[in-house]
Write a protein that holds these residues in place. Structure first.
Motif, PDB file in Angstrom:
ATOM      1  N   ARG A 139       0.735  -1.136  -0.231  1.00 23.35           N
ATOM      2  CA  ARG A 139       0.095  -0.004  -0.029  1.00 23.35           C
ATOM      3  C   ARG A 139       0.968   1.212   0.027  1.00 23.35           C
ATOM      4  NH1 ARG A 139      -3.150   1.036   4.950  1.00 23.35           N
ATOM      5  NH2 ARG A 139      -1.631   2.955   4.708  1.00 23.35           N
ATOM      6  N   ASP A 160      -7.033  11.931  -3.177  1.00 27.09           N
ATOM      7  CA  ASP A 160      -6.949  11.364  -1.976  1.00 27.09           C
ATOM      8  C   ASP A 160      -6.126   9.859  -2.044  1.00 27.09           C
ATOM      9  OD1 ASP A 160      -7.182  10.034   0.496  1.00 27.09           O
ATOM     10  OD2 ASP A 160      -9.298  10.387   0.807  1.00 27.09           O
ATOM     11  N   GLU A 162      -4.240   7.947  -0.082  1.00 25.75           N
ATOM     12  CA  GLU A 162      -4.760   7.038   0.650  1.00 25.75           C
ATOM     13  C   GLU A 162      -5.863   6.198   0.169  1.00 25.75           C
ATOM     14  OE1 GLU A 162      -3.058   6.059   3.810  1.00 25.75           O
ATOM     15  OE2 GLU A 162      -1.827   7.731   4.111  1.00 25.75           O
ATOM     16  N   ALA A 163      -6.727   6.716  -0.110  1.00 25.29           N
ATOM     17  CA  ALA A 163      -8.172   6.162  -0.680  1.00 25.29           C
ATOM     18  C   ALA A 163      -7.822   5.337  -1.979  1.00 25.29           C
ATOM     19  CB  ALA A 163      -9.057   7.108  -0.420  1.00 25.29           C
ATOM     20  N   ALA A 164      -6.911   6.081  -2.716  1.00 21.80           N
ATOM     21  CA  ALA A 164      -6.679   5.679  -4.057  1.00 21.80           C
ATOM     22  C   ALA A 164      -5.622   4.226  -3.820  1.00 21.80           C
ATOM     23  CB  ALA A 164      -5.915   6.603  -4.903  1.00 21.80           C
ATOM     24  N   VAL A 166      -6.174   2.215  -1.430  1.00 26.23           N
ATOM     25  CA  VAL A 166      -7.068   1.126  -0.817  1.00 26.23           C
ATOM     26  C   VAL A 166      -7.910   0.515  -2.122  1.00 26.23           C
ATOM     27  CG1 VAL A 166      -9.118   0.577   0.453  1.00 26.23           C
ATOM     28  CG2 VAL A 166      -7.333   2.016   1.329  1.00 26.23           C
ATOM     29  N   LEU A 167      -8.225   1.560  -3.024  1.00 28.10           N
ATOM     30  CA  LEU A 167      -8.956   1.337  -4.253  1.00 28.10           C
ATOM     31  C   LEU A 167      -8.318   0.385  -5.049  1.00 28.10           C
ATOM     32  CD1 LEU A 167     -11.848   1.264  -5.413  1.00 28.10           C
ATOM     33  CD2 LEU A 167     -11.251   3.512  -6.562  1.00 28.10           C
ATOM     34  N   LEU A 169      -5.708  -1.682  -4.285  1.00 27.60           N
ATOM     35  CA  LEU A 169      -5.834  -3.041  -3.916  1.00 27.60           C
ATOM     36  C   LEU A 169      -7.157  -3.767  -4.274  1.00 27.60           C
ATOM     37  CD1 LEU A 169      -3.685  -2.910  -0.869  1.00 27.60           C
ATOM     38  CD2 LEU A 169      -3.097  -4.181  -2.892  1.00 27.60           C
ATOM     39  N   GLY A 170      -8.245  -2.939  -3.795  1.00 26.92           N
ATOM     40  CA  GLY A 170      -9.802  -3.299  -4.091  1.00 26.92           C
ATOM     41  C   GLY A 170      -9.942  -3.852  -5.483  1.00 26.92           C
ATOM     42  N   ALA A 171      -9.317  -3.240  -6.313  1.00 24.55           N
ATOM     43  CA  ALA A 171      -9.704  -3.612  -7.818  1.00 24.55           C
ATOM     44  C   ALA A 171      -8.997  -4.906  -8.217  1.00 24.55           C
ATOM     45  CB  ALA A 171      -9.022  -2.565  -8.529  1.00 24.55           C
TER      46      ALA A 171
END
Lengths: 212, 212
Positions: A139, A160, A162-164, A166-167, A169-171
């Motif tokens: 991350r 953002d 940090e949010a990007a 997370v997204l 890894l989510g992808a």
DNA sequence: CAGAATAAAGCAATTGATTACTTTCTTTCA
DNA sequence: TGAAAGAAAGTAATCAATTGCTTTATTCTG
């Protein structure tokens, strides 16, 4: 009329060789079996050893899992990060990293099962700690690349990060779960570009880019 | 000097009541324990029954898991879809659905473990089939909402709706995994808006919207 | 460099613990 | 009173780890 088994002259190997062979056997087996149901007997069979002989090379099952987690962490970060570092532009590095990760999973379908399986168990066992640290490092790498992209003017400044991350890894996880649902791990690499294209749209500059 | 246990006048319940109590106990227990390591003894203890008595209400463990999967599927879709259907504009429905899902998980932290645990096991058991169908239905719902949003002119027309649905589920999974890594399931609801904002940027019209 | 000595690697069998499920008998209550 | 619901004990299977012994590989020594 029992068919005589091949005499199979028993050949001895160093623990070092047996250890790596065992780890790879576990990774291999996880592609077709839930890690939680993997027995030492099944692993030994895959390596070509008796069940008891496994304990000549690992003191217990937990330590074996620990070694497996270490191997996965090492392979994943080295292969994926190396691919990222080959690109100068951060956005291209992120894209290459994404595809390298998907390719890695497609080649080792057991690895998501392994990592998710570890994260499932509560507490703070050594193996889980390794997986956790690996994901944290991953991350941070993504956040760093995003920030670099902003500095390079190739990624929208207000993002953002940090949010990007997370997204990001989510992808990948979305792809993996979709693969587990459909059962077709092979189609991962085929679908990946569509997902990344969409993902990258979330942090692209809003300016109407004249080129392309 | 054995301390006498409370006499605990034993009270009998209908299987119907015991079944639902057992299912909820399992969901509760999965919040703090890997589903794969959950024993019938532990479940019985939570319900307040002897281990053997459990089998008066479920013929075997597999059927219990099947019931649990059914309960989760029913709860998840009803709660999340209901929230979506309260909105006329598709983009708002998607947002409400996202937060409803995150809220549901925050209230039942064991559920991701449950669903992922089921997906881990290969083959096509009944429980896994239920999870698979639930996810498939969920994905279709998202695709439908995205298409509706396009028709309503509130979502960019050229979008890859299938990929966007995968990324939608991935965004939630990214949040969940991030929560498992950090151990803070409570912070999910706090982080969720940041993730959704980014996600929604991926299919927003590129026009410079004067309002807001 | 032969060969004894030692260490490492292996198997087969076993142990002790765990677990899903069964059986037997008892209690509740409609 | 009889059927449903329960406790308690038991059973067969499974699994990680151990034990006793054998076989191979390596090292030491004259």
């Amino acid at each position: 009329m029992a068919i005589a088994k091949a005499p199979d002259k028993r050949t001895y190997q160093s623990t070092e060789l047996r250890q790596s062979a065992t780890i790879e056997a576990v990774v291999q087996l996880c592609a077709e079996q839930d890690p939680a149901t993997l027995t030492t007997a099944r692993i030994a069979e895959e390596v070509g050893l008796s069940q008891g002989a496994l304990f000549k090379h690992f003191p217990n099952k937990n330590r074996l899992w620990e070694s497996v987690a270490g191997w996965v962490s090492e392979q994943l970060t080295s292969q994926v990060f190396r691919e990222a570092d080959r690109h100068e532009h951060a956005d291209q590095a992120l894209e290459a990293m994404f595809f390298a990760h998907v390719r890695f999973i497609a080649r080792h379908p057991g690895i998501p099962r392994l990592m998710l399986g570890e994260l499932q168990k509560p507490g703070n066992g050594p193996a889980k700690t390794i997986v956790r640290q690996t994901l944290a490092r991953y991350r941070k790498k993504v956040v760093g690349l995003l920030q670099l992209g902003i500095d390079q003017g190739r990624i929208a400044a207000g993002i953002d990060t940090e949010a990007a991350a997370v997204l990001y890894l989510g992808a990948i996880q979305g792809l993996v779960v979709q693969g587990m649902v459909s059962g077709e791990i092979a189609s991962l690499e085929q679908t990946a570009p569509r997902i990344f294209k969409l993902y990258s749209a979330s942090f692209q500059e809003m300016t109407n880019d004249p080129e392309k």
